[in-house]
Design an enzyme around this catalytic site. Sequence first.
Site, short mmCIF file in Angstrom:
data_model
loop_
_atom_site.label_atom_id
_atom_site.label_comp_id
_atom_site.label_asym_id
_atom_site.label_seq_id
_atom_site.Cartn_x
_atom_site.Cartn_y
_atom_site.Cartn_z
CB CYS A 88 58.77 -145.32 -14.92
SG CYS A 88 60.56 -145.19 -14.90
CG HIS A 130 59.05 -139.52 -13.40
ND1 HIS A 130 58.09 -140.41 -13.00
CD2 HIS A 130 59.98 -140.25 -14.08
CE1 HIS A 130 58.42 -141.63 -13.42
NE2 HIS A 130 59.57 -141.55 -14.09
CD GLU A 131 62.58 -138.43 -16.47
OE1 GLU A 131 63.55 -139.18 -16.27
OE2 GLU A 131 61.49 -138.87 -16.88
CG HIS A 134 64.49 -141.84 -12.94
ND1 HIS A 134 64.47 -143.20 -12.67
CD2 HIS A 134 63.39 -141.59 -13.68
CE1 HIS A 134 63.40 -143.74 -13.22
NE2 HIS A 134 62.72 -142.79 -13.84
#
Length: 165
Positions: A88, A130-131, A134
């Site tokens: 990251c 993954h995003e 976030h």
Amino acid sequence: MEMVFYPNDLLRVKTKQIENIDDKIRDYAKKMIELMDISGGVGLAAPQVGLDLALFVVRENKMARPLVFINPSIIETSYEFSSYKEGCLSIPGVYYDLMRPKAVVINFHDENGKSFTIENSDFLARIIQHEMDHLNGVLFIDYYEEKLKNKLLKPYMRERGLKAK
């Protein structure tokens, strides 16, 4: 526009939907793509630059066109999983294998306000997941048991003069 680094609380915020896709949002996306490219990343979410917006950008590789995801929603994931070493930009130098669904179907708007529903698999699906994490205040390290998480973070925290658990 600057990167936000762990353990900054801005990385833990659940983002707000974007109501108007205007020049300001397009400018954020453009600057995020530039920062992602300069930083050598393949994805960057708004919380990583201190913005409380449901927005992330992705460029799967240097030859690919960057993609802008506004108000994204994963509507389906595959039953098949794969493991891959993740990292990251907000936690530089920390990498570890993580199991994720191999494919996703995602609904989103682009920077022009056009709506899309697309299926992605393999590396692009992993970046998207993954995003998306976030945007919900979740970091890839949160998937690990506390003992492993602390072991992975210890050198990172020490290097920055921060107290490790």
